[in-house]
Design an enzyme around this catalytic site. Structure first.
Site, PDB file in Angstrom:
ATOM      1  CB  ALA A  16     -67.253  43.893 -13.471  1.00  0.00           C
ATOM      2  CB  CYS A  17     -68.882  40.177 -16.873  1.00  0.00           C
ATOM      3  SG  CYS A  17     -70.564  40.290 -17.486  1.00  0.00           S
ATOM      4  N   PRO A  18     -68.685  42.838 -18.954  1.00  0.00           N
ATOM      5  CG  PRO A  18     -69.547  43.460 -21.026  1.00  0.00           C
ATOM      6  CD  PRO A  18     -69.555  43.857 -19.563  1.00  0.00           C
ATOM      7  CG  LEU A  19     -66.303  46.609 -18.305  1.00  0.00           C
ATOM      8  CD1 LEU A  19     -66.035  47.562 -17.155  1.00  0.00           C
ATOM      9  CD2 LEU A  19     -66.817  47.393 -19.508  1.00  0.00           C
TER      10      LEU A  19
ATOM     11  CD  GLU C 383     -69.865  41.190 -12.804  1.00  0.00           C
ATOM     12  OE1 GLU C 383     -68.871  40.765 -13.356  1.00  0.00           O
ATOM     13  OE2 GLU C 383     -70.282  40.720 -11.731  1.00  0.00           O
TER      14      GLU C 383
END
Lengths: 79, 234, 428
Positions: A16-19, C383
């Site tokens: 998932a963002c921003p990983l 997220e």
């Protein structure tokens, strides 16, 4: 397949963002300057994110391969 | 009258009220002269028009949400501030008579109502003070916080003494206040010759200090709270 | 002569002073009520986690140098290197959820003070490396996007077979950067944020196009406002060039707030399009019958209000409306909406890898809240929240599934996925 001598391979698929960029920027410090890290990502955004990150962080993208939904990016640590 | 009592209950009162009034005008002017950021900081849900105004008024004077997270602090804060308002209104009687039946009613209930509010204020001040001796309020506190509470404590303690044990007729205080208003400050003989004089002079002295310090302290929240509560609902 | 740290902070504070900040600095009574509203302080009980204490160093500089008669006061010392470090830890370990603002008797916005601290810190070059790096990369991407437009489009198009299978529509597509579309959809970088929305847009017959940029704004988290404005501007420029009526922001807390409420202020102009959260059109499609629900979820589901979308963005009802339409057992958390507990992941904290244990510790109230609902699924449209909830799920043994609302909606309205063809799990 690419002919680069890869020193570290990083699996960033489905993250998932921003990983993806965060993990890559951490991991590149684990390889010596001049060596190559390969990351495998599935983010379409990675195609532009990694080059932009490489430019601002002073690293070099050697190659980007698209392999179905997977994207292989070869990054050379420059400093 | 001795010079010190005269200075405290006369010239110093003018000076400190002057600093209070002009200081507050300066503070409000200072707030308004800085441009507001165009970014709206309000939280949701938002309300419009009258119901927004009603929410801001409720938030400012009752802040019911505080009761949900810290019931004791909420209770003490609400009681303290309403008692402060009550005592303020009570002191207004010094400056003139309230219209019609109100004056008589207030006069009748002054001892009980004023005494009760005075005691609430004293308890409130002590509560606020002791709270600050404990972590994390202790680390959060600045010297200013203790200084203000000390001033309030002194004013309230002396005021309570005058109200509950002073036995000086209200008319005597009113005579003093009228003297101030007509720029001939003097302590009336009934006060001058009373053992309460010293208590009264110190009460006025600490109140003067509070007036002078107030515009430069966090107590300006009395003038700014409506605005900040408005920002939250904006 | 070199200027001292205090003087540098003073000058910046002077330059950036605004009315809201001045009110907050002047009237905070340091009563400490905010501590009772903060999930972090409630979990750790540490003084440095009291919301108003996070502004302690800033307040000290203000009181000494800028407050009326401040110069006469001797009760505030100089700002030292250690103070800058203290400020750094205060500013970058707050999730910016603004729950304390709900409870403060004055309505003080601590995050407004913290954003000033972040400005100070960034002037000293003290910004978490990850946040700054992400912001820089995003700005750079904005400059060089033309180089990558084609290859990105190709990559995204490679998902169209799956899109067609899930919509049952042979003409379904993912239009990218199409001029004259009604809606510009701004997703996150991953396909998990693009494909499910594309399925819904196609099923509902929306006239939409996908943005080349991701919605996230790490300049906002790092407090580097000029970068944040630059990052937001990429999308504003794109929307203007395409002439869209509406910009729809994906399931993301801060991105929606940034575009709807902050970008205009940063760029100092009104934006010529409407900004909505993805849930607003989606709820409309359901209401108008443009989407047909064929499968309902019967397991208990709860919904977590992301702070930036709810309390700070005002989107409370539409996601609930969608969930209630597709689920038979919806359970509210207590408290919820503007009083909802922050999960502990916001403010860019999930991007700071060294804060993982801190996040696990400070998410305690959220974990307890989820447990109390008895829900098997936690839906949440942010997220950062999902990453954090996944961590809590593991550390507190919650045994729940964490999902985006759009993913649930897709299962309820789209053609069931054939085996091996599902969109990738995001909470891995």
């Amino acid at each position: 397949m690419s002919e680069h001598n890869v020193d570290l391979e990083l699996d960033l698929r489905g993250l998932a963002c921003p990983l993806p960029v965060v993990k890559a920027s951490k991991s590149i410090k684990d390889v010596p300057v001049g060596s190559v890290m390969k990351v495998v990502a599935t983010d379409p955004g990675a195609l532009a994110d990694f080059p932009a990150w490489a430019k601002t962080s002073g690293n070099e993208i050697l190659d980007i391969e698209r392999n179905g939904s997977e994207i292989n990016i070869f990054i050379k640590r420059m400093k | 009258m001795d010079a010190l009592s005269y200075l405290i209950t006369g010239p110093m009162v003018y000076l400190s009220v002057g600093v209070l009034v002009f200081g507050m005008i300066y503070r409000i002017f200072r707030w308004l002269s800085v441009p507001a950021s165009p970014i709206r900081l309000g939280i949701f849900p938002k309300t419009q028009g009258v119901s927004r105004t009603a929410t801001v008024v409720r938030d400012t004077f009752l802040f019911p949400q505080v009761a949900e997270v810290n019931r004791r602090m909420w209770l003490m804060t609400v009681l303290f501030h309403f008692a402060l308002l009550g005592v303020f209104v009570g002191h207004l009687r010094l400056l003139g008579r309230f219209p019609g039946i109100l004056e008589a009613k207030m006069s009748e209930s002054a001892h009980l109502a004023g005494g009760t509010m005075g005691v609430i204020l004293l308890i409130g001040t002590l509560y606020f003070l002791f709270r600050r001796f404990k972590s994390p309020q202790k680390e959060l506190s600045l010297p200013e916080d203790y200084f203000l509470l000390f001033l309030l404590f002194a004013i309230i303690l002396l005021g309570d003494h005058l109200r509950l044990f002073g036995h000086i007729p209200f008319e005597v205080y009113r005579e003093y206040a009228y003297g101030l208003l007509s720029f001939r400050p003097a302590l009336p003989p009934a006060l001058m010759d009373s053992p309460q004089k010293i208590v009264f002079v110190w009460h006025v002295f600490f109140a003067n200090l509070l007036f002078v310090y107030l515009p430069f302290s966090k107590l300006v929240h009395f003038a700014g709270a409506v605005a900040t509560n408005g920002i939250r609902r904006g | 002569m070199a200027v001292s740290i205090s003087e540098q902070v003073r000058d910046l504070l002077k330059e950036k002073m605004n009315r809201q900040l001045l009110y907050y600095l002047d009237i905070c009574a340091r009563c400490g009520i905010c501590k009772d509203a903060c999930h972090i302080y409630r979990a750790t009980g540490r003084v440095e986690h009291v919301p108003s204490y996070r502004a302690e160093v800033l307040r000290r500089v203000y009181n000494k140098y800028l407050a009326p008669l401040g110069r006469l006061r001797r009760d505030y010392g100089e700002v030292t290197e250690e103070d800058l470090q203290k400020m750094y830890e205060a500013a970058f370990t707050c999730t910016g959820c603004r729950r304390c603002m709900v409870y403060c008797p004055f309505g003080i916005d601590i995050t407004w003070l913290i954003s000033m601290e972040k400005a100070v810190l960034s002037s000293f070059g003290r910004v978490p490396e990850e946040l700054s790096m992400l912001a820089d990369a995003a700005v750079e991407k904005g400059k060089s996007i033309e180089l990558y437009r084609e290859i990105m489009a190709e990559q995204i198009k490679s998902y169209e077979p799956e899109l067609r299978a899930r919509t049952g529509m042979p003409e379904a597509s993912i239009p990218i950067g199409e001029k004259g579309a009604r809606v510009l959809y701004v997703a996150l970088a991953g396909i998990h944020s693009i494909l499910p929305a594309a399925i819904i847009f196609n099923l509902a017959g929306e006239d939409w196009t996908l943005s080349m940029f991701e919605a996230a704004n790490y300049g906002y988290f790092s407090g580097e406002t000029s970068k944040a404005a630059e990052i937001a501007k990429r999308i504003v420029d794109e929307a203007e060039a395409l002439g869209v009526k509406e910009v729809v922001i994906t399931e993301c807390g801060h991105a929606f707030r940034v575009m709807k409420y902050l970008a205009g202020g940063w760029l100092k102009r009104d934006l010529p399009f409407r900004v909505r959260s993805i849930f607003q059109p989606f709820a409309e499609y359901l209401r108008d019958g443009r989407l047909k629900v064929h499968t309902q979820i019967t397991e208990p589901v709860t919904y977590h209000d992301p702070c930036q979308l709810g309390r700070n963005g005002g989107v409370y009802e539409e996601p609930r409306e969608i969930i209630k339409t597709i689920c038979t057992d919806f359970r509210e958390m207590t408290p919820n909406r503007e009083k909802n507990w922050c999960c502990g992941g916001g403010g860019g904290l999930v991007a700071q890898t060294d804060l993982e244990n801190y996040r696990a510790e400070t998410g305690r109230l959220k974990a307890e809240q989820i447990k109390a609902t008895g829900a098997k699924t936690v839906a949440t449209p942010c997220e950062n929240c999902r990453l954090q909830l996944a961590l809590l799920n593991e550390r507190y043994d919650l045994g729940v599934t964490i999902t985006a609302v759009t993913d649930m909606l897709v299962e309820a309205v789209a053609v069931p996925a054939a085996k091996g063809e599902t969109a990738e799990e995001i909470s891995r």
